[in-house]
Design an enzyme around this catalytic site. Sequence first.
Site, PDB file in Angstrom:
ATOM      1  CG  ASP A  53      -1.981  -1.123   1.154  1.00  0.00           C
ATOM      2  OD1 ASP A  53      -1.925  -1.933   0.218  1.00  0.00           O
ATOM      3  OD2 ASP A  53      -2.806  -1.195   2.075  1.00  0.00           O
TER       4      ASP A  53
ATOM      5  CE  LYS B 129      -3.885  -4.344   1.306  1.00  0.00           C
ATOM      6  NZ  LYS B 129      -4.672  -3.289   1.976  1.00  0.00           N
TER       7      LYS B 129
ATOM      8  CB  CYS C  10      -2.149  -2.941   5.257  1.00  0.00           C
ATOM      9  SG  CYS C  10      -3.869  -2.406   5.040  1.00  0.00           S
TER      10      CYS C  10
HETATM   11  C1  VGL Z   1      -4.714   0.630   5.622  1.00  0.00           C
HETATM   12  C2  VGL Z   1      -6.346   1.502   6.976  1.00  0.00           C
HETATM   13  C3  VGL Z   1      -7.275   1.377   5.976  1.00  0.00           C
HETATM   14  C4  VGL Z   1      -3.285   0.229   5.457  1.00  0.00           C
HETATM   15  C5  VGL Z   1      -5.629   0.486   4.606  1.00  0.00           C
HETATM   16  O1  VGL Z   1      -2.798   0.174   4.309  1.00  0.00           O
HETATM   17  O2  VGL Z   1      -2.619  -0.018   6.485  1.00  0.00           O
HETATM   18  N1  VGL Z   1      -5.082   1.123   6.803  1.00  0.00           N
HETATM   19  N2  VGL Z   1      -6.914   0.871   4.793  1.00  0.00           N
END
Ligand code: VGL
Length: 207
Positions: free
Chosen positions: A13, A111, A156
């Site tokens: 991410d 995801k 994540c």
């Molecule tokens: C994430 C919160 C919501 C992350 C993704 O990548 O850690 N955290 N969506």
Amino acid sequence: MRRDATDVLLVVDVQNDFLPGGALAVPEGDAVIGPINRLAAALPQVVLTQDWHPPGHASFASRHPGRRPFETVAMPYGAQVLWPDHCVQGTPGAAFAPGLRADGAGLVIRKGIHPGVDSYSAFLEADRLTRTGLAGALAERGLTRLFVTGLATDYCVLWTALDARAAGFDVVVVEDAVRGIDRDGTARAWDAMERAGVRRVMSADLG
Ligand code: VGL
Ligand code: ZN
């Protein structure tokens, strides 16, 4: 630590919304990009994950009247932290950080794509039933040791590392290539990962 042909760099991410100025900015989130770029050049395989929510995703506080970001609500699959709208499919916030140099990545796992279910983990959604296919894809490529990097350590990265261990992979989290959202949550995340047998290195140790 010796590197091997069965190693894969997993970049979690590293998207604009998680960088300073983004919708769900992780403190110092941009600091992971340099180490990740060096690792991407050094490791034989790279896999990226991309948080990729439909508009109005159930994890967005904006979908829950009277609720604010960072509150927790009960969802059918369990407790869910509510977030600001972030990483909406096709928006600039969902794009990979422009400084990320990972064009050689062989696989991108998206995801959080189902409207009613979140997915911190790159392996298993928050219902703990729906698989992303990542475990099978790594196995088919003969990859057994994951170097986990990216954002955020307490969400994540944590869930991805724990599910990778549960799926039988050797897991190493690269400390200078991850950052967390919350300080205490990040400390708890490191404890949980250590208990699960996740190793922790600095990128410089990888040579
Ligand atoms: C994430 C919160 C919501 C992350 C993704 O990548 O850690 N955290 N969506
Ligand atoms: Zn998300």
